[in-house]
Design an enzyme around this catalytic site. Structure first.
Site, PDB file in Angstrom:
ATOM      1  N   SER A  28      -5.322  36.299  58.912  1.00 50.21           N
ATOM      2  CA  SER A  28      -4.516  35.121  59.215  1.00 50.21           C
ATOM      3  C   SER A  28      -4.508  34.005  58.200  1.00 50.21           C
ATOM      4  O   SER A  28      -3.710  33.077  58.336  1.00 50.21           O
ATOM      5  CB  SER A  28      -4.929  34.540  60.571  1.00 50.21           C
ATOM      6  OG  SER A  28      -4.552  35.444  61.591  1.00 50.21           O
ATOM      7  N   SER A  66      -1.595  34.127  61.016  1.00 49.57           N
ATOM      8  CA  SER A  66      -1.177  33.094  61.935  1.00 49.57           C
ATOM      9  C   SER A  66      -1.317  31.664  61.391  1.00 49.57           C
ATOM     10  O   SER A  66      -0.864  30.711  62.043  1.00 49.57           O
ATOM     11  CB  SER A  66      -1.977  33.193  63.244  1.00 49.57           C
ATOM     12  OG  SER A  66      -3.332  33.064  62.975  1.00 49.57           O
ATOM     13  N   LYS A  83      -5.520  23.509  60.774  1.00 49.55           N
ATOM     14  CA  LYS A  83      -4.812  24.378  61.724  1.00 49.55           C
ATOM     15  C   LYS A  83      -5.127  23.919  63.145  1.00 49.55           C
ATOM     16  O   LYS A  83      -6.266  23.514  63.454  1.00 49.55           O
ATOM     17  CB  LYS A  83      -5.286  25.814  61.515  1.00 49.55           C
ATOM     18  CG  LYS A  83      -4.538  26.882  62.319  1.00 49.55           C
ATOM     19  CD  LYS A  83      -5.062  28.258  61.904  1.00 49.55           C
ATOM     20  CE  LYS A  83      -4.334  29.370  62.648  1.00 49.55           C
ATOM     21  NZ  LYS A  83      -4.846  30.696  62.288  1.00 49.55           N
TER      22      LYS A  83
END
Lengths: 525, 108
Positions: free
Chosen positions: A196, A172, A77
């Site tokens: 997330s 996210s 990420k």
């Protein structure tokens, strides 16, 4: 490539020379290119990945691979620092920023020989539950393009055509979830502050593990909420999550919030007897807005355990209703503090405004942050004002203790694992999602996941079944602190029972040269 | 109770971030309304929790220099620099007052 699914299997294939790390890397890179429309990746590190694959190949040839992860393509990420590779947090503030160091978790994976394919897309600074609010645009859920979803689509009267039906990944860590779900990598790192990692895992049909707070180093993870952030692990099966966990967990002198206990990587046993297990079903997780479909699946899962001999009991976590409010205050307060470092002086975006340091900082932050980030900073500062500190911040910290105590009481009463839904519904179309603002959405979507962050407990979302719309639904298991082995063992048992179907994507089929594994065995729904 | 312009101005100065428009101010109002639900919870006698690891001691390492000498690396990411210095605009100049600033709050 029959072995495309599991780390273990592909690892064996690498060892036996059925496939080389370079071939594997090239296939993944090609697949990334052909699935570009998903917008899962912000940066693809093609050159360095191929180099790493080459190094791995040399090691396999001399019969000295570093371990199970050697040569395995992974994605990270974009809020984890990666030395020499742009790290943006999907924000204008960090566009072009190249960290001089790698996050501990990234370095650990590289040290094990993993091949870093690239950095995945997210909500700006990991604030959001849709992966829709980053400067590089939204991430599309690969299941939007699956046969399973497409065949369920009622011909809509959308004038925009086919393309308007695509659904969100959740967030996210949406880019990471999409990357794993579309087979472009075997495992990905996400982050989990309020859900997330688990939220997009549920929406994308992959396994999403949130480890216990303090188990895995946060050094190099650009912080959101220091007291709740953890690196998250996304994989296609529970065994793989255990493997990745094994390579990441343990004390890091660079992160003083990691515990000093010795961590021993473990292999998951194949649980056959669940009669000694006590599964708790928290009644408050039957939250308003929970779809009847997911309620039914949750109930079915509880029955599955019951019929297999486990002790399944209803429990209560009375402060669940307030956890999202508590999270909102604590999160914005810590964010206000953490975002203060972005002032343009030492790194990141810097405004041309030069009249004074104050005005330069203000202009830099005005230009660099989106509405969501600015909104949270301002709210956080409000709650931290002298006149509000006791009433909001300290109050929230007290409520946090009550929430953590709720879990303690339940676990002390003999419950081993809690079983809950992960999300309120399956993934919704992007055009629906954007009708509400980020804060409202986050408040709605985090409701089932963020209490685990409050209490620091480990939690995992396991893909369970497809919804009526042909989209993945996941269920969540929450365990006791630092009892990941038990948590994952139960999750693996459940995974074996439900036999979640594989996604059927055109692009992947094309790359597979016809060898495509279908799961014909009875599925859960 | 609405947040006063004075407090909004104060927040913009503290945060060095602007509300941008009426939506931004509304956002804060809604956030406060949402947070007010906390007051429904009885927290008498409850201690605030800073960290879930409060029962453990933080790790303290030996006070030995183990890394450094990376000036070039660190300066690479800065936009304005001179030799080994980060260059900042003049300090000790307060942010202009509300009336003199370019901010949405002026109109409210």
């Amino acid at each position: 490539l029959k072995a495309r699914r599991l780390c273990f299997q592909v690892s064996a294939a690498l060892k036996e020379g059925h496939v080389t790390p370079t071939e594997l890397c090239q296939r993944c890179l090609a697949l990334i290119k052909s699935t570009k429309f998903l917008n899962a990746y912000i940066t693809v590190a093609e050159e360095t990945a191929l180099k790493q694959a080459e190094e791995s190949e040399k090691r396999y040839r001399t019969g000295q691979p570093l371990g199970v992860l050697d040569g395995i393509p992974i994605a990270v990420k974009d809020n984890f620092s990666t030395a020499g590779i742009e790290t943006t947090c999907a924000s204008e503030m960090l566009k072009g920023y190249i960290p001089p160091y790698s996050a501990t978790v990234v370095q650990k994976l590289l040290d094990q020989g993993a091949v870093l394919l690239g950095k995945t897309n997210l909500d700006e600074f990991a604030m959001g539950s849709g992966s829709t609010d980053g400067v590089f645009g939204p991430v599309r859920n690969p299941w939007s393009y699956s046969r399973q979803y497409k065949e369920k689509l009622v011909p809509e009267s959308h004038p925009e055509g086919e393309d308007s039906n695509w659904v969100i990944t959740g967030g996210s860590s949406g880019g990471s979830a999409a990357a794993v779900s579309s087979f472009t990598c075997f495992a990905a790192l996400g982050s989990d502050t309020g859900g997330s990692t688990r939220n997009p895992a549920a929406h994308c049909g992959v396994v999403g593990l949130k480890p216990t707070y303090g188990l895995i180093s946060r050094h190099g993870l650009i912080p959101l909420v220091n007291s709740m952030d953890v690196p998250g692990i996304l994989t296609r099966c529970v065994d793989d999550a255990a493997v990745v966990l094994g390579s990441l967990a343990g004390h890091d002198p660079k992160d003083s919030t990691t515990i000093q206990d010795n961590f021993k990587p473990f292999e998951l046993p194949n649980l056959t007897d669940v009669s000694k297990l006590s599964i708790g079903i928290p009644k408050e997780y039957h939250a308003p807005g929970l779809s009847s479909e997911i309620l039914a699946l949750w109930s079915k899962a509880a029955d599955l355990f019951k019929n297999a001999g486990a002790n399944v009991i209803e429990v209560s976590l009375p402060h669940t209703h307030y956890s999202i409010v508590c999270y909102h205050v604590l999160c914005t307060a810590e964010v206000a503090s953490n975002m203060a470092r972005f002032d343009g002086l030492e790194y990141g975006h810097r405004s041309d405004m030069n009249k004074s340091t104050e005005s330069m900082y203000a202009a830099t932050r005005r230009e660099g942050f989106n509405d969501v980030v600015r909104g949270r900073i301002l709210s956080g500062n409000y709650f931290l004002l002298k006149q509000n500190y006791e009433n909001y911040f300290v109050k929230a910290q007290k409520v946090r203790r009550l929430i953590a105590n709720d879990f303690m009481k339940v676990f002390r009463s003999g419950v081993d694992i809690l079983l809950t839904p992960t999300t309120l519904s399956d993934a919704i179309p992007y055009i629906e999602f954007i009708k509400e603002d980020n804060r409202t959405r986050s408040a709605q979507d985090d409701i089932l996941t963020q209490a685990a962050n409050m209490a620091g407990l480990p939690a995992i979302s396991v893909p369970t079944a497809l919804s009526e719309r042909g989209l993945p639904v996941g269920l969540q298991f929450i365990g006791r602190s630092f009892q990941e082995k038990q948590l994952l063992t139960v999750a693996k048992w459940f995974e074996n029972q439900v036999k979640f179907p594989m996604i059927e994507l055109e692009e992947v089929k094309r790359h597979d040269h016809g060898v495509f594994q279908h799961h014909k065995s009875a599925s859960f729904s | 109770q609405k947040v006063t312009v004075d407090v909004l101005d104060h927040l913009e100065r503290l945060a060095l971030v602007d509300f941008r428009d009426s939506e931004g101010v509304e956002r804060l109002q809604k956030a406060i309304q949402f947070a007010d639900q906390l007051h429904e919870v009885n927290t008498d006698g409850v201690e605030p929790m800073d960290s879930v690891l409060e029962d453990r001691c933080l790790y303290l390492r030996e006070d030995d220099v183990t890394e450094g000498n990376c000036t070039k690396e660190l300066l690479k990411n800065a936009r304005e620099k001179v030799e080994e210095y980060f260059v900042a605009p003049p300090g000790n100049i307060p942010l202009p007052k509300l009336e003199e600033r370019e901010t949405y709050l002026q109109s409210s």
